[in-house]
Every structure is written in structure tokens, then in C-alpha cells.
Design a protein around this motif. Structure first.
Motif, PDB file in Angstrom:
ATOM      1  N   SER A   3       0.787  -1.104  -0.022  1.00  8.36           N
ATOM      2  CA  SER A   3      -0.072  -0.027   0.069  1.00  8.36           C
ATOM      3  C   SER A   3       0.785   1.242   0.026  1.00  8.36           C
ATOM      4  CB  SER A   3      -1.104   0.078   1.325  1.00  8.36           C
ATOM      5  OG  SER A   3      -0.085   0.308   2.463  1.00  8.36           O
ATOM      6  N   LEU A  21      -7.682  10.740  -6.606  1.00 12.03           N
ATOM      7  CA  LEU A  21      -7.791   9.890  -7.657  1.00 12.03           C
ATOM      8  C   LEU A  21      -6.513   9.063  -7.979  1.00 12.03           C
ATOM      9  CD1 LEU A  21      -9.316   8.990 -10.242  1.00 12.03           C
ATOM     10  CD2 LEU A  21      -8.336  11.335 -11.467  1.00 12.03           C
ATOM     11  N   SER A  28      -5.917   0.374  -6.971  1.00 10.05           N
ATOM     12  CA  SER A  28      -6.627  -0.615  -7.787  1.00 10.05           C
ATOM     13  C   SER A  28      -5.293  -1.555  -8.423  1.00 10.05           C
ATOM     14  CB  SER A  28      -7.369   0.019  -8.627  1.00 10.05           C
ATOM     15  OG  SER A  28      -8.281   0.971  -8.350  1.00 10.05           O
ATOM     16  N   ARG A  34      -1.405  -7.737  -6.806  1.00 10.80           N
ATOM     17  CA  ARG A  34      -1.056  -8.756  -5.774  1.00 10.80           C
ATOM     18  C   ARG A  34      -1.941 -10.100  -5.781  1.00 10.80           C
ATOM     19  NH1 ARG A  34      -2.237  -6.529   0.176  1.00 10.80           N
ATOM     20  NH2 ARG A  34      -1.504  -4.482  -0.981  1.00 10.80           N
ATOM     21  N   ARG A  35      -3.046  -9.827  -6.294  1.00  5.73           N
ATOM     22  CA  ARG A  35      -3.769 -10.781  -6.506  1.00  5.73           C
ATOM     23  C   ARG A  35      -3.342 -11.766  -7.471  1.00  5.73           C
ATOM     24  NH1 ARG A  35     -10.347 -10.580  -6.887  1.00  5.73           N
ATOM     25  NH2 ARG A  35      -9.975  -9.785  -4.650  1.00  5.73           N
ATOM     26  N   PHE A 132     -11.956  -8.077 -14.069  1.00 10.13           N
ATOM     27  CA  PHE A 132     -12.665  -7.168 -14.656  1.00 10.13           C
ATOM     28  C   PHE A 132     -14.129  -7.313 -15.130  1.00 10.13           C
ATOM     29  CE2 PHE A 132      -8.357  -5.920 -14.709  1.00 10.13           C
ATOM     30  CZ  PHE A 132      -8.440  -4.717 -14.630  1.00 10.13           C
ATOM     31  N   ILE A 135     -17.277  -5.760 -13.341  1.00 10.84           N
ATOM     32  CA  ILE A 135     -17.895  -4.283 -13.594  1.00 10.84           C
ATOM     33  C   ILE A 135     -18.505  -4.531 -14.971  1.00 10.84           C
ATOM     34  CG2 ILE A 135     -16.275  -3.152 -12.143  1.00 10.84           C
ATOM     35  CD1 ILE A 135     -14.603  -2.362 -14.429  1.00 10.84           C
ATOM     36  N   LEU A 147      -8.383   5.687 -19.573  1.00 11.96           N
ATOM     37  CA  LEU A 147      -7.084   5.302 -19.176  1.00 11.96           C
ATOM     38  C   LEU A 147      -6.005   5.707 -20.296  1.00 11.96           C
ATOM     39  CD1 LEU A 147      -7.377   2.144 -17.193  1.00 11.96           C
ATOM     40  CD2 LEU A 147      -6.620   4.405 -16.197  1.00 11.96           C
TER      41      LEU A 147
ATOM     42  N   TRP B  22      -6.531  -4.297 -18.688  1.00 11.22           N
ATOM     43  CA  TRP B  22      -5.646  -4.568 -17.145  1.00 11.22           C
ATOM     44  C   TRP B  22      -4.087  -3.786 -17.526  1.00 11.22           C
ATOM     45  CZ3 TRP B  22      -3.835  -4.178 -12.737  1.00 11.22           C
ATOM     46  CH2 TRP B  22      -2.543  -4.863 -12.370  1.00 11.22           C
ATOM     47  N   LEU B  25      -4.456  -0.066 -17.235  1.00 12.79           N
ATOM     48  CA  LEU B  25      -4.429   0.366 -15.923  1.00 12.79           C
ATOM     49  C   LEU B  25      -3.171   0.142 -15.260  1.00 12.79           C
ATOM     50  CD1 LEU B  25      -6.297   1.124 -13.132  1.00 12.79           C
ATOM     51  CD2 LEU B  25      -6.580  -1.306 -12.923  1.00 12.79           C
ATOM     52  N   ARG B  72       3.817  -2.533   5.660  1.00  9.45           N
ATOM     53  CA  ARG B  72       2.864  -1.341   5.181  1.00  9.45           C
ATOM     54  C   ARG B  72       3.494  -0.661   3.927  1.00  9.45           C
ATOM     55  NH1 ARG B  72       1.047   1.891  10.262  1.00  9.45           N
ATOM     56  NH2 ARG B  72      -0.055   0.522  11.346  1.00  9.45           N
ATOM     57  N   HIS B 144     -12.726   8.271 -11.432  1.00  7.39           N
ATOM     58  CA  HIS B 144     -12.638   7.989  -9.876  1.00  7.39           C
ATOM     59  C   HIS B 144     -13.823   7.167  -9.539  1.00  7.39           C
ATOM     60  CE1 HIS B 144     -11.440   9.927  -5.954  1.00  7.39           C
ATOM     61  NE2 HIS B 144     -12.172   9.078  -5.485  1.00  7.39           N
ATOM     62  N   LEU B 146     -15.420   4.987 -11.328  1.00  5.16           N
ATOM     63  CA  LEU B 146     -14.967   3.827 -12.116  1.00  5.16           C
ATOM     64  C   LEU B 146     -13.885   2.909 -10.970  1.00  5.16           C
ATOM     65  CD1 LEU B 146     -15.263   4.411 -15.580  1.00  5.16           C
ATOM     66  CD2 LEU B 146     -17.161   3.116 -14.394  1.00  5.16           C
ATOM     67  N   LEU B 147     -13.147   3.487 -10.659  1.00  6.36           N
ATOM     68  CA  LEU B 147     -12.099   2.910  -9.909  1.00  6.36           C
ATOM     69  C   LEU B 147     -12.419   2.516  -8.643  1.00  6.36           C
ATOM     70  CD1 LEU B 147      -9.076   5.284 -11.044  1.00  6.36           C
ATOM     71  CD2 LEU B 147      -9.363   3.055 -11.677  1.00  6.36           C
ATOM     72  N   ASP B 148     -13.306   3.258  -8.125  1.00  6.83           N
ATOM     73  CA  ASP B 148     -14.091   3.045  -6.914  1.00  6.83           C
ATOM     74  C   ASP B 148     -14.880   1.727  -7.081  1.00  6.83           C
ATOM     75  OD1 ASP B 148     -13.351   4.903  -4.984  1.00  6.83           O
ATOM     76  OD2 ASP B 148     -15.026   6.274  -5.187  1.00  6.83           O
ATOM     77  N   ASP B 149     -15.851   1.594  -7.910  1.00  4.63           N
ATOM     78  CA  ASP B 149     -16.437   0.238  -8.200  1.00  4.63           C
ATOM     79  C   ASP B 149     -15.450  -0.793  -8.290  1.00  4.63           C
ATOM     80  OD1 ASP B 149     -18.473   1.997  -8.190  1.00  4.63           O
ATOM     81  OD2 ASP B 149     -18.873   1.977 -10.376  1.00  4.63           O
ATOM     82  N   LEU B 150     -14.364  -0.548  -9.094  1.00  5.68           N
ATOM     83  CA  LEU B 150     -13.592  -1.886  -9.233  1.00  5.68           C
ATOM     84  C   LEU B 150     -12.965  -2.154  -7.860  1.00  5.68           C
ATOM     85  CD1 LEU B 150     -11.883  -3.591 -11.221  1.00  5.68           C
ATOM     86  CD2 LEU B 150     -10.283  -1.933 -11.383  1.00  5.68           C
ATOM     87  N   ARG B 151     -12.602  -1.302  -7.057  1.00  3.98           N
ATOM     88  CA  ARG B 151     -11.932  -1.472  -5.843  1.00  3.98           C
ATOM     89  C   ARG B 151     -13.028  -2.065  -4.660  1.00  3.98           C
ATOM     90  NH1 ARG B 151      -9.498   2.636  -1.574  1.00  3.98           N
ATOM     91  NH2 ARG B 151     -11.650   3.193  -1.493  1.00  3.98           N
ATOM     92  N   GLN B 153     -15.425  -4.182  -5.815  1.00  6.20           N
ATOM     93  CA  GLN B 153     -15.177  -5.425  -6.075  1.00  6.20           C
ATOM     94  C   GLN B 153     -14.179  -6.452  -5.657  1.00  6.20           C
ATOM     95  OE1 GLN B 153     -17.973  -6.920  -7.431  1.00  6.20           O
ATOM     96  NE2 GLN B 153     -19.121  -5.069  -8.129  1.00  6.20           N
ATOM     97  N   LEU B 154     -12.963  -5.704  -5.712  1.00  6.13           N
ATOM     98  CA  LEU B 154     -11.610  -6.286  -5.194  1.00  6.13           C
ATOM     99  C   LEU B 154     -11.638  -6.567  -3.679  1.00  6.13           C
ATOM    100  CD1 LEU B 154      -9.258  -4.389  -7.604  1.00  6.13           C
ATOM    101  CD2 LEU B 154      -9.604  -6.704  -7.792  1.00  6.13           C
ATOM    102  N   ARG B 155     -12.340  -5.787  -3.189  1.00  7.21           N
ATOM    103  CA  ARG B 155     -12.350  -5.912  -1.594  1.00  7.21           C
ATOM    104  C   ARG B 155     -13.954  -5.971  -1.189  1.00  7.21           C
ATOM    105  NH1 ARG B 155      -8.618  -1.013   0.418  1.00  7.21           N
ATOM    106  NH2 ARG B 155      -6.637  -2.095   0.511  1.00  7.21           N
ATOM    107  N   PRO B 156     -14.368  -7.248  -1.358  1.00  7.05           N
ATOM    108  CA  PRO B 156     -15.946  -7.386  -1.396  1.00  7.05           C
ATOM    109  C   PRO B 156     -16.383  -6.990   0.114  1.00  7.05           C
ATOM    110  CG  PRO B 156     -15.015  -9.457  -2.217  1.00  7.05           C
ATOM    111  CD  PRO B 156     -13.845  -8.328  -1.782  1.00  7.05           C
ATOM    112  N   GLU B 161      -6.499  -6.478   2.001  1.00  7.84           N
ATOM    113  CA  GLU B 161      -5.975  -7.778   1.412  1.00  7.84           C
ATOM    114  C   GLU B 161      -4.644  -7.875   2.090  1.00  7.84           C
ATOM    115  OE1 GLU B 161      -5.867  -9.002  -2.392  1.00  7.84           O
ATOM    116  OE2 GLU B 161      -7.903  -9.047  -2.297  1.00  7.84           O
TER     117      GLU B 161
END
Lengths: 161, 161
Positions: A3, A21, A28, A34-35, A132, A135, A147, B22, B25, B72, B144, B146-151, B153-156, B161
Motif C-alpha cells: 500500500s 484519484l 486498484s 497482488r492478487r 474485470f 464491472i 486510461l 488491465w 491500468l 505497510r 474516480h 469507476l475505480l471506486d467500483d473496481l476497488r 469488487q476487489l475488496r468485497p 487484502e
């Protein structure tokens, strides 16, 4: 990558829009990275830097010089040497002295290495599609376009950084 | 981080949509990361991992244990030790033995370290604003979201993580 604690991340609000942002984008990418790294470890005892190195070699059947490999891959100099040695012991890559320059070492994929890489590449692409796929397709297209725009700004002349 | 050569990047088309997204990104994040790292080097003789480490310490006035710091921050175990030693020599951080556990070392920012970090943080945020200022405000907001939505999903479960 872990992080990235940019300044005032917790306090950022209102006028810190760009900073937030950037943290979103960075987080992300890091979470996905990492995943994928973990999935490669779990399924193949591999890693993202290792996969990346094999991907570099897969594109160049004639082999790649050690120096060029470290420039291009995710890993830093010393680690590339270490990785290549490990992959050589497993029969995935072969090293030889460069024909034109006897001080340089060229690394190439063996047939076994190529098979191994392709198996991983299929799994890697499946995992990416799963990530992906969460979404909506329309959002994916929008994200892709945005992007692209960002990258165009980052590379004004299309030159590699 | 350097260029992540995922498989078939050059050949990916049509049905490799997620893989291409991907890579977009990942590339965007990497280019920005590299740009910030270079700017920190050029202006302050610093680096992104070093800045990140100071940012971690800035949030915890009581100090952070070495083990927690390596978990960290951007840098891996050995490098954190090395970084902390360098910062200690420059008077930016101080180390002491943990009160509760004499085997653990706690690192904290000195007053000089805090000043140094804050100067860098202001420049860092200015660079980030310059980078994202190249795309329209409306696109920034969409990105912002869209990336929030993705995140999400990544951290249900919202869990780290």
C-alpha cells in the motif's frame, strides 16, 4: 507492491481531488497485481516478476541479453540474475554467451519453458477476465478510454518513458 | 516498477478486452509512479519508497515497529532496514527499543524528518495535480467513480487484502 501511503491520504478531501484519484488508481493496480501474484504462486509456485520475465523471453525466440532483461522486467538487476538462475535449474531457460559480444549473456526460453509459460498465460488471462468481469461491459469500455487518454497525456510524443 | 509485459500484449485484440484493460491500468499507474519517483529524486534526492516510509511515520507520532513498517510500505524487508538506517544517519528518523517488547525496534520521525516530509508532500501533491490536470474534470470524476467500483469488487467485504 504494497500500500502506497501518500500524504494526507486519510485527510484528503475536497481540493485534494487529484491526489485521491491517484491513490484510487494506484490502489486498484496494486490490489490486482497482488492478487495475480498470489494466484501464480498458489497455482504454479510462480510469481508475477517470474511470469513477466518468461513473457519477455517468449516474445524473443532468439533470446534476450541479461542487461536488456533487467531493464525491461519488473525485477531489479540482482533479482533478475537470481531468477534466471532458478529458472535455468528448472530447465525453463538456457543461457549462452552472446555471439557478437563474448562479455554478454543471452537468455532464451527452452521448449519446456515455453509450455510452462503458455499454461500460466492462459490462467493469468482467465483471472484478469474474472477480476474485470465484475464491472459492467460499458464501464469497462469507459475506463479503457479514460486510461488511454491519461496515458496519451503521460507520453506526449508517444515515446517510451 | 517497470513495464509489465503480460502475455500476448502486442497481439491482444477483440476478445482479450479485459487483459488489455488491465495492461492499460497497470501501465498508467506505473508511468505515474515512475514520474513521481524521478521528481522526488531530482528535487529532493529522495524516492517514492522513501517518501512512502516517511508518510507512514508521519501518521503515527508514537512511532511504528520495524515489522509493521515493512508490511505497510512499498519496500521489502531488507530494504526497509537499509532505508531506515540511511534516514537515521540524516537525522530524519530515530530508533529505539519498544517499551513492551525489548526485541522490537520502534521508528519515529524527528522534527527535521517531519519538516522534510511536509515539504516533499506539498511538491508531491502539486505534481499529482499537474498530471491529472491534463484530463477534463468531468473525466476525472468518472474515472474516480469507476475505480471506486473496481476497488469495491476487489475488496468485497471492505477488508484489507
Amino acid at each position: 507492491m504494497k500500500s502506497y501511503a501518500a500524504p494526507s491520504a486519510g485527510r484528503a478531501s475536497g481540493d485534494h481531488e487529484s491526489l485521491r484519484l491517484w491513490l484510487r488508481l494506484f490502489t486498484s493496480a496494486s490490489l490486482i497485481e497482488r492478487r495475480l501474484d498470489r494466484a501464480l504462486k498458489r497455482e504454479f509456485g510462480s510469481s508475477l516478476p517470474r511470469f513477466d520475465l518468461l513473457a519477455q523471453l517468449e516474445r524473443e525466440p532468439e533470446g534476450v541479453r541479461m542487461g536488456v532483461l533487467s531493464e525491461r522486467t519488473l525485477t531489479t538487476g540482482g533479482n533478475v540474475t537470481w531468477l534466471v538462475r532458478a529458472l535455468e535449474r528448472e530447465g525453463m531457460v538456457a543461457r549462452k554467451v552472446a555471439a557478437q559480444d563474448r562479455r554478454a549473456t543471452v537468455v532464451r526460453l527452452t521448449a519446456a519453458g515455453r509450455r510452462h509459460f503458455r499454461t500460466m498465460a492462459r490462467a493469468h488471462e482467465r483471472w484478469v477476465a474474472e477480476i474485470f468481469g465484475t464491472i459492467p461491459a460499458r464501464d469497462r469500455r469507459t475506463l479503457h478510454t479514460l486510461l488511454d487518454d491519461l496515458r496519451t497525456q503521460l507520453r506526449p510524443s508517444g515515446a517510451a518513458e
